[in-house]
Design an enzyme around this catalytic site. Structure first.
Site, PDB file in Angstrom:
ATOM      1  N   HIS A 283       0.422  -1.104   0.085  1.00 18.80           N
ATOM      2  CA  HIS A 283       0.106   0.010  -0.583  1.00 18.80           C
ATOM      3  C   HIS A 283       0.848   1.123  -0.035  1.00 18.80           C
ATOM      4  O   HIS A 283       2.315   1.099  -0.137  1.00 18.80           O
ATOM      5  CB  HIS A 283      -1.093  -0.202   0.984  1.00 18.80           C
ATOM      6  CG  HIS A 283      -0.401  -0.251   2.691  1.00 18.80           C
ATOM      7  ND1 HIS A 283       0.188  -1.071   2.649  1.00 18.80           N
ATOM      8  CD2 HIS A 283      -0.005   0.678   3.447  1.00 18.80           C
ATOM      9  CE1 HIS A 283       1.063  -0.609   4.307  1.00 18.80           C
ATOM     10  NE2 HIS A 283       0.718   0.147   4.637  1.00 18.80           N
TER      11      HIS A 283
ATOM     12  N   HIS B 194      -9.749  -0.965   4.589  1.00 19.29           N
ATOM     13  CA  HIS B 194      -9.529   0.232   4.455  1.00 19.29           C
ATOM     14  C   HIS B 194      -8.416   1.223   3.761  1.00 19.29           C
ATOM     15  O   HIS B 194      -9.060   2.341   2.848  1.00 19.29           O
ATOM     16  CB  HIS B 194     -10.513   1.229   5.643  1.00 19.29           C
ATOM     17  CG  HIS B 194     -11.482   2.494   4.816  1.00 19.29           C
ATOM     18  ND1 HIS B 194     -12.155   2.571   4.433  1.00 19.29           N
ATOM     19  CD2 HIS B 194     -11.424   3.413   5.303  1.00 19.29           C
ATOM     20  CE1 HIS B 194     -12.974   3.394   4.194  1.00 19.29           C
ATOM     21  NE2 HIS B 194     -12.739   4.212   5.113  1.00 19.29           N
TER      22      HIS B 194
ATOM     23  N   GLU C  62       1.447  -8.443   9.103  1.00 22.61           N
ATOM     24  CA  GLU C  62       2.022  -7.334   9.885  1.00 22.61           C
ATOM     25  C   GLU C  62       1.494  -7.730  11.910  1.00 22.61           C
ATOM     26  O   GLU C  62       0.905  -8.529  11.888  1.00 22.61           O
ATOM     27  CB  GLU C  62       1.134  -5.776   9.731  1.00 22.61           C
ATOM     28  CG  GLU C  62       0.055  -6.017   9.617  1.00 22.61           C
ATOM     29  CD  GLU C  62      -0.530  -4.702  10.573  1.00 22.61           C
ATOM     30  OE1 GLU C  62       0.265  -3.523  10.980  1.00 22.61           O
ATOM     31  OE2 GLU C  62      -2.284  -4.735  11.288  1.00 22.61           O
TER      32      GLU C  62
END
EC number: 3.1.27.-
Lengths: 598, 982
Positions: free
Chosen positions: A68, A157, A201
């Protein structure tokens, strides 16, 4: 033994500078290429010299995957590709590809223009780097080369965040930074792909969060009350992610409650980002997607661009302004203007670094010394609301439950917290869990299944024999395995012989069984015949005219012992294919014949 | 067999050819004869369908052609009598056909044909089973099994057929194609034996086998077959077979299946088993403990609430609601959530709110780190992935998909209704849901809260959250919330005050909510009189020493406050002492103007107006009901009074009934209904009593006008009686239709006397007789009860009537009409008159609605409808313009809401347009009830048996309306279309 090797160059028992090397079935993949926010020297980027001391990285890496757009996941990309040198493909999702250069450019500006660093990547380098990027769609399987394929899954999100599945043959690795949706768990979804390794993570490894709904409600209530009183609300935000989330929240609330007070959004970087949010509406949550039928939620109805002059306007208003820690810029200017009125309110939506105005007011300081020895008295209300997008421990566990990996590897978290999560994962899923430090290599042995082609004729023939195929039960079948040109085939022996141009050799086993029997040979044979006939009802037992017995294809002959006429020697001979029956027969005959009365 | 068939078909075929040839020859015959002939031809062509098909199929050269023919054939319906023939033809072709796709189509046609109503497929079953034997294509096999399923479902009463089909299915269970196995399982599920006769040992053995056979396919390699197996099991359960507990273990394993449809079906199966064997004990794996099956199943389904697939999550969340036998210990775990931060225990926002509330402190929320984690957690004790019920609802309510959230809220509601302690616990979560981002979820949670409101009392902080939603811009949400507040218990006087303040805020923001808010305050007041009492001085702003100014009586907010206080004062006699003078005056005014909101109060110095009926009387001995029946008896018994007497008696009774309807709202429907009936009778008598009947009619136009007006009115009234009352049964419908028939007879007589010439009468008589005929057909079963009535006599005379001339018919009618007795109208149990009330537009505005002529203006219409059946189909809006132009608007089905049983709400927009006017003028808006006597209960009695009803009986919305009845007061709206500016 096939193995998967994982070496974190960054983010191993650490947060920031995510960069993980994975070598799977001879392919080398780099996951993320981030920078560390805590350092300003060489340590801010991963140590790429680990991969190779000299020569281009392209020769050593098959591809790079970016999960990301946060800088700790993509910040080192231009440095890596342009300055160190990498020409291979870089994979990321479309929104990430769109937003990433904006952030990189911003980062570059701060480092070079503000801090005056030299030897840093340039705008052109960012552009060149972006040219190497290949954008992928969700659930699209991309063939990097003939064997290596990757696939992206929706991860929540943060716009464009994705989990990646990396697959070579039967071995696979899933890499996730499982960001979660603003208010709900379970936003990230992955199918039961049962990877060999799941790299996840673990920032909030030791946290189980409360529902976001309460926090959102508190936030909205505070804003609403202040606006109703006629006060002004200042919300310092960072440009991306949370800001858009809060905008949507307020926008919907305004719509719902039919409120009229204006909401402003400070211009600049954010507007550009908003534009991308508008474009990638399908990447957002259900509510936003649903409303899209009527209108694009990011075409804000109540939120307008902010102008400096608006700050002095009378009446209530809500302003989103950057930066988020009130240390400089527009948010600080507005703060100074509004701080004196107790009707107003400032809401800090995130963590503030020590030394910033934000931190000071959060810790309760009411008198601030500004530059020029001015004293600013803070009369406005100060609120703190935490909105965080990371998955909590439960979210991580749920993801593991969904994907059912054989091994788990934790990155992007503190060692102590990882220890706890590791213990939990091992205890609850009974899978191995690893947490390598930076530079430490973890080797995972895999047990890949090897596909073998079987000829249809053989399959049909073999299934026809014996009972009906029972689902999910292993079945024994006979055939010849041919390993040729890196492929495996199971064919019938005849075909194998034909293909290989070999002649068939008969292999017969013979065995002598001594039987104490004083009678004549043919009588013995008859007795044996009757005995076998009685025992082996399902087989065809024949007594041939030449005095031998055949059971299926097994031949039994009897001769008298040359020395002792009372002992008869039974010669049992069978082919290699009938090994099972043959050995059974011998053991049967060895037990001797039943004492018959005849 | 086949040869015989072919012969038969050819016979039919040749017959047709002959007849059509005949028809062409005889084309010059008289029309009358020709009609006969064509009718005959029509009848003859019918059975030739099979022949035509046969010819077509023989003609077909390629499979594609044949397929085309079959497709065309499938579009047309086939009569019951020719089904068998067609099936034979199809089967014959089936055996000949090599192409699998054609065979597939034939197989599907067989199934379709077997569905034909009135056709018994047992004759073709053997053939259908035979076809299975040599079939190679899996698809065709599956389709054939589907056909067998259709046949089997039509012959469910025959156990041997079912056994046979099940056997066939079992044989094909080993097929390698999933489609075939699927269908087999479906067949077994639908037809497998479920009876457990004690005598039939073999049967029950077979039943056991069926379960075992299906159970074996729970581990099929194809997920579709696994799903089908579970579905078949569920189907068996639905058909009444008691499933064995042994499959519970298997079902539990299926919960971990890779495929969502399997998991989803497995959840259902587990639920079914948990309902069947709630109390049996199952061991917990990896421990020695044992728990009840229902608890175990509950835990497992709870676990599925956090499944990866949202379909499964919805399914699981829904089913949780119906597991009421679960122990409370497990139930309460579902709301359990433990938070932690950095391995330290953290309190949830709910816990914090509760603590603040109990310590009496106001939430500061200002401190950073207010929610700082407190105690350390033992790392070993934390269970991150809860097995079982833990936090299932917490997950469900926070799910990403709103479908799951709604399902969770529904389940929460059902469980809370049965367990008060759980209701108390889930309150925090429900209140949270009031702020969901999706409106449907919010609405659902408000409704849920209302349903469980008996069990709960809201804390102040919860009330605060609830009240915040009052500002929602959605009207539905606000009104649902008002309804909720009507039945909520509030614990403190601050709570009441808060609620009042928020409601008043709501009132100023959305003035249209007036009625709803007043109603809400009425209940709030009457529920909490003691909490309102200390607030009275403040609310009325009275002062012990000073007179305060008198508030404005027309202020809706002030009225709202008064409604609250007066309703509280009803059960709190000390309260009126706190009122000031003007409050009493306002009370008197409001008691009159808003009597439904303001209760009668016992005020000092005033007499309490006693209500007409004391509430202590039980409905059994209700005198008003008795009165109603007595007065009706009186009317029906006095048959042979002199005409004058009858008229007077009827008039009195009608008057009595009308008054009764006004006084007794629960009897209003009944009283009105009978009054209308008597009114019709009265009109009829009056019309017949006119002395001038014997005089030559044309001279007495005036008299005729009276009679024809009476006939017209009776017709109208009968339509009202039939369609405006809910609860009318067929007994009443007969009487109503009978009355209508009489009115039509009267009309006929009057016309006959006024018109010259016989020609027009022919048609009228014909029509009338047709109506009598259809009446007879519709109500044949009711006729015996109508001894001596008009229709009874008429039917006796029917043969004479048919043959006689119109003038004679009229004469006969006249005498029968006079002689016929008057029918007793039986009263149904419950009868309600449909009514409508337009709330908006109010019709009070003096400001004309201005718009440019030629363009449209939208007028918001808001109305409440009571006791209207099927409002979507019947309620229309009519707009009458001053020029007499009328416009009928059909509101959309979505415009109707259903807030309660028998009540509907219409919120719609009406588009107005007109050419320019010189000055503003009023238009009238009213609601109409459209009716269609063909669709009425009488008509549905004639069963239709067409082959394919869904194709033939297409709805015809426009033609469906026969007439309309206005049933609301018209409202006037001032509008002004301005000429367009050039």
């Amino acid at each position: 033994m096939p193995e998967i090797k994982v070496t974190p160059l960054g983010a191993g028992q650490d947060v920031g500078r995510s960069c993980i090397l994975v070598s799977i079935a001879g392919k080398n993949v780099m996951l993320d290429c981030g920078m560390h926010m805590g350092y300003n020297d060489d340590r801010r980027f991963p140590d790429f010299s680990y991969i190779t001391q000299n020569g281009r990285l392209t020769d050593f890496l098959d591809c790079v995957i970016i999960s990301h757009f946060h800088l700790d996941h993509c910040g080192a990309l231009p440095y890596f590709s342009e300055m160190v040198g990498y020409d291979g493909p870089i994979y990321m999702t479309h929104p990430t590809k769109a937003i990433c250069p904006i952030l990189l450019e911003d980062y570059r500006k701060i480092t070079v223009d503000k801090k005056g660093e030299t030897n840093f990547f340039t705008s052109q380098m960012i552009k060149d780097c972006m040219k190497k990027v290949v954008a992928v769609h969700l659930h699209q399987t991309v063939q990097v080369d003939e064997e290596l394929e990757i696939k992206a899954y929706y991860a929540g999100h943060v716009l464009g965040a994705a989990m990646f599945q990396i697959k070579v043959g039967c071995e696979s690795v899933v890499y996730t930074v499982s960001m979660h949706s603003s208010s709900y768990r379970c936003a990230a979804w992955i199918d039961k792909c049962r990877p060999d390794l799941l790299i996840t993570e673990s920032t909030y490894a030791t946290t189980i969060r409360d529902s976001k709904r309460c926090r959102e409600r508190d936030f909205l209530k505070k804003v609403h009350e202040t606006v109703e009183r006629g006060g002004k609300v200042l919300i310092p935000v960072f440009a991306l992610g949370r800001a858009q989330e809060l905008c949507i929240l307020l926008e919907t609330f305004w719509e719902r409650m039919n409120l009229k007070a204006p909401i402003y959004f400070s211009t600049g970087l954010t507007e550009k980002a908003n534009h991308y949010y508008k474009l990638f509406i399908t990447w957002t949550n259900q509510k936003i997607r649903k409303t899209f039928v009527q209108r694009n939620m990011f075409e804000f109805k109540h939120i307008k661009a902010f102008d400096r002059a608006f700050a002095d306007n009378p009446g209530p208003m809500v302003v989103f302004a950057t930066p988020g820690m009130l240390h400089a810029g527009q948010s600080l200017q507005i703060f100074r203007k509004w701080a004196g009125n107790e009707k107003n309110m400032v809401i800090m939506p995130g963590y503030c670094v020590q030394g910033t105005v934000g931190h000071k007011i959060l810790s309760g300081q009411r008198k601030l010394e500004m530059e020029g020895r001015q004293i600013l008295e803070v009369k406005m209300q100060v609120e703190y609301m935490s909105f965080s997008a990371h998955a909590d421990a439960k979210g991580i566990m749920q993801l593991i439950r969904q994907a059912e990996p054989r091994n788990v590897l934790l990155v992007h978290g503190e060692a102590k917290k990882m220890e706890f999560l590791k213990q939990k994962i091992e205890q609850e899923f009974h899978v191995n869990c690893y947490m390598p430090a930076n530079g430490e290599t973890t080797t995972i042995f895999t047990n890949p299944s090897i596909p073998v082609d079987i000829s249809l004729g053989l399959l049909k023939r073999e299934t026809a024999i014996g009972l009906l195929p029972d689902a999910k039960k292993p079945k024994l079948m006979h055939g010849t395995l041919i390993m040729k040109d890196n492929s495996f085939r199971l064919v019938s022996p005849e075909q194998a012989l034909k293909e290989l141009g070999l002649a068939e050799h008969q292999l017969r086993f013979t065995c002598r069984v001594h039987i104490q029997d004083p009678r004549k040979e043919h009588e013995t044979v008859l007795r044996v015949y009757n005995h076998l006939k009685g025992v082996l009802k399902d087989y065809s037992v024949q007594h041939l005219p030449d005095g031998s017995i055949t059971v299926e294809s097994i031949l039994i002959q009897a001769t008298a012992h040359s020395e002792d006429q009372g002992t008869k020697v039974l010669l049992v001979s069978w082919t290699y294919q009938d090994e099972e029956l043959g050995s059974y027969l011998t053991s049967l005959l060895k037990k001797g014949l039943p004492q018959s009365t005849s | 067999m086949a040869a015989h068939l072919k012969k038969r078909v050819y016979e039919e075929f040749t017959k047709v050819v002959q007849v059509s040839a005949e028809g062409s020859e005889l084309c010059r015959v008289t029309p009358q004869q020709h009609e006969d002939l064509s009718a005959k031809k029509l009848r003859l062509t019918k059975p030739s369908k099979s022949a035509a098909l046969h010819v077509d199929l023989c003609k077909a050269t390629s499979p594609a052609d044949a397929l085309q023919y079959l497709l065309q054939f499938a579009r047309k319906p086939v009569e019951v009598e020719s089904v068998e023939g067609v099936v034979r033809i199809l089967l014959e072709h089936y055996y000949k056909e090599n192409d699998a796709s054609v065979r597939l189509k034939i197989a599907s046609l067989l199934g379709l044909l077997s569905k034909t109503a009135g056709f018994s497929p047992d004759c073709i079953m053997d053939d259908a089973i035979n076809t299975l034997q040599n079939e190679k294509s899996h698809q065709v096999l599956a389709q054939l099994l589907d056909t067998l399923l259709v046949i089997g479902t039509k012959l469910t009463e025959n156990p041997s057929v079912r056994m046979r089909l099940v056997e066939v299915a079992c044989k094909h269970l080993t097929d390698s194609s999933h489609g075939v196995r699927n269908k087999c399982l479906q067949l077994i599920g639908c037809l497998g034996p479920v009876e457990k006769g004690v005598a039939k040992e073999a049967e029950s053995q077979a039943a056991k086998d069926v379960q075992k056979i299906i159970g074996d396919h729970f581990n099929d390699q194809d997920p579709r077959v696994r799903t089908a197996a579970i579905k078949a099991m569920l189907q068996l359960h639905e058909r009444g077979l008691k499933l064995q507990q042994a499959i519970y273990g298997q079902a539990c394993k299926l919960l971990a299946d890779d495929y969502e449809q399997v998991r989803s079906a497995a959840v259902q199966l587990i639920w079914v088993l948990s309902q069947l064997y709630p109390e049996s004990i199952v061991p917990i794996p990896s421990s020695n403990e044992e728990i009840r099956l229902v608890d175990d199943a509950f835990g497992k389904i709870c676990h599925m609430v956090s499944d990866g697939s949202w379909v499964v999550r919805v399914q699981a969340a829904k089913l949780l609601g119906s597991m009421q036998q679960v122990s409370s210990h497990f139930l309460e775990q579902t709301l359990d959530k433990k938070l932690m931060s950095d391995l330290r225990r953290k309190r949830t926002a709910h816990e914090r709110a509760k603590e603040l509330y109990s310590s009496g402190e106001f939430s500061s929320g200002r401190k950073w780190g207010d929610d700082a984690p407190k105690e350390e957690i033992d790392t070993g004790a934390v269970n991150l992935i809860e097995s079982g019920a833990c936090g299932a609802f917490v997950h469900g309510l926070e799910d990403e998909m709103y479908e799951v959230r709604i399902a969770a809220v529904e389940a929460l509601c059902m469980l809370a209704q049965s367990s008060p302690s759980f209701a108390e616990k889930c309150l925090d979560f429900l209140v949270d849901m009031f702020n969901d981002e999706i409106e449907e979820v919010r609405l659902q949670s408000i409704h849920t809260m209302r349903k469980i409101s008996n069990n709960i009392t809201l804390r102040e902080d919860q009330l605060d959250t609830v009240l915040a939603v009052l500002e929602d811009s959605s009207r539905d949400i606000r009104e649902a919330l008002h309804e909720l507040l009507c039945c909520t218990n509030v614990s403190t006087k601050e709570g009441i005050h808060l609620a009042l303040v928020e409601l008043l805020k709501n009132l100023t923001k959305y003035p249209t909510d007036r009625e709803s808010i007043w109603k809400c305050l009425k209940f709030l007041g009457s529920r909490h009189p003691t909490l309102v009492l200390p607030l009275v001085p403040e609310l009325l702003s009275t002062h012990p020493f000073f007179d305060t100014p008198e508030p404005d009586m027309d202020d809706p907010a002030y009225i709202a406050v008064l409604v609250l206080i007066f309703n509280a004062a009803k059960s709190c006699p000390t309260m009126p002492a706190l009122f000031s003078d003007h409050t009493f005056r306002h009370y008197a005014y409001l008691r009159d103007s808003l009597s439904h909101l303001v209760p009668p109060l016992r005020l000092p110095g005033r007499k309490l107006v006693s209500s007409p009926v004391s509430p202590s009387i039980t409905p059994h001995e209700d005198p008003s009901q008795q009165f109603l029946h007595q007065s009706l008896e009186r009317v029906y018994n006095l048959q042979h009074l002199d005409p004058q007497g009858i008229q007077e008696l009827l008039e009195f009774t009608i008057r009595d009934l009308q008054r009764l309807g006004e006084l007794q709202s629960e009897l209003a429907g009944m009283a009105d209904f009978t009054a209308t009936y008597l009114q019709c009778q009265l009109l009829l008598i009056k019309a017949l009593q006119e002395k001038l009947w014997n005089v030559a009619a044309p001279l007495y136009l005036k008299q005729n006008a009276l009679a024809s007006a009476a006939a017209k009115q009776i017709l109208e009234e009968t339509y009202k009686m039939e369609f405006m009352y809910s609860g009318v049964e067929s007994r009443q419908v007969v009487i109503i239709h009978h009355m209508r028939l009489q009115a039509k007879a009267l009309q006929l007589i009057v016309t006959a006397r006024t018109t010259r010439g016989v020609e027009p009468l022919f048609g009228m008589c014909e029509k009338f007789l047709q109506e009598v005929d259809s009446f007879q057909r519709c109500f044949i079963s009711e006729l015996p009860q109508m001894q001596g009535s008009f229709v009874d006599k008429l039917l006796d005379l029917m043969p004479r009537l048919v043959t006689s001339k119109p003038s004679e018919v009229v004469k006969i009618l006249q005498t029968t009409l006079r002689q016929s007795t008057f029918l007793h109208l039986p009263l149904p149990e419950r009868l309600h008159r449909a009514s409508a009330n337009i709330i908006e537009p109010t019709g009070e505005s003096d400001n004309p609605l201005r718009f440019t002529s030629g363009l449209v203006v939208a007028l918001d219409v808001d109305a409440t409808l009571e006791h209207v059946q099927d409002p979507q189909g019947t309620v229309k809006v009519q707009v009458l313009y001053p020029d007499g132009q009328a416009q009928l608007i059909h509101p959309k089905p979505a415009d109707f809401r259903n807030p309660g049983p028998g009540r509907h709400r219409l919120i719609t927009q009406v588009y107005l347009s007109h050419t320019a006017w010189t000055e503003p003028c009023q238009i009238e808006v009213r609601l109409l009830l459209a009716y269609n006597s063909n669709k009425s209960k009488a008509a549905t009695k004639i069963a239709k048996s067409t082959w394919n009803e869904s194709l033939e009986a297409l709805p015809q919305p426009e033609n469906g309306i026969e007439g309309t009845i206005p049933f609301s007061k018209p409202v006037k709206v001032y509008i002004m279309p301005k000429p367009a500016r050039r």
